[in-house]
Scaffold this motif. Structure first.
Motif, short mmCIF file in Angstrom:
data_model
loop_
_atom_site.label_atom_id
_atom_site.label_comp_id
_atom_site.label_asym_id
_atom_site.label_seq_id
_atom_site.Cartn_x
_atom_site.Cartn_y
_atom_site.Cartn_z
N ASP A 1 69.47 -48.38 -4.78
CA ASP A 1 69.70 -49.40 -5.81
C ASP A 1 70.80 -50.37 -5.75
N SER A 2 71.26 -50.29 -4.43
CA SER A 2 72.43 -51.31 -4.11
C SER A 2 72.30 -51.28 -2.55
N ILE A 3 72.84 -52.68 -2.20
CA ILE A 3 72.77 -53.03 -0.62
C ILE A 3 73.69 -51.73 0.23
N GLY A 4 74.57 -51.35 -0.38
CA GLY A 4 75.45 -50.08 0.34
C GLY A 4 74.54 -49.03 0.55
N ASP A 5 73.59 -48.79 -0.24
CA ASP A 5 72.75 -47.69 0.15
C ASP A 5 71.94 -47.73 1.43
N LEU A 6 71.91 -48.64 2.13
CA LEU A 6 71.14 -49.01 3.21
C LEU A 6 71.66 -48.08 4.39
N GLN A 7 73.01 -47.68 4.15
CA GLN A 7 73.67 -46.73 5.23
C GLN A 7 73.77 -45.50 4.92
#
Length: 88
Positions: free
Chosen positions: A23-29
């Motif tokens: 639920d955040s762009i940071g979760d793509l990692q």
């Protein structure tokens, strides 16, 4: 990295497919600890500040679920994959 986290990544390192949800762009990692999976399907949940964040989510996630906190979309994707694999 915690012991639990390390064990999780060691257990799943050889998997060729990853369904990443966040639920955040940071979760793509979140899949970065895995050894290069062949396929990564990224589903993003955008529940607030939709106008400001929609383009960024569309650029980074394969599927963007807007203002819907259910698992209906991911479940439908997994069900379709399962049905498709049973047909082959």
């Amino acid at each position: 990295m915690t012991k639990i986290c390390r064990a999780y990544f060691e257990q799943h390192m050889g998997r060729p497919n990853v369904l990443l949800m966040g639920d955040s762009i940071g979760d793509l990692q979140l899949a970065d600890g895995l050894i290069q999976p062949e396929y990564v399907l990224k589903i993003g949940f955008l529940n607030s500040h939709v106008d400001q964040n929609l383009e960024a989510y569309k650029s980074n996630f394969d599927i963007v679920v807007v203002e819907d906190s259910t698992m209906d979309v991911p479940n439908a994707v997994v069900n379709k994959i399962m049905l498709s694999s049973q047909e082959n």
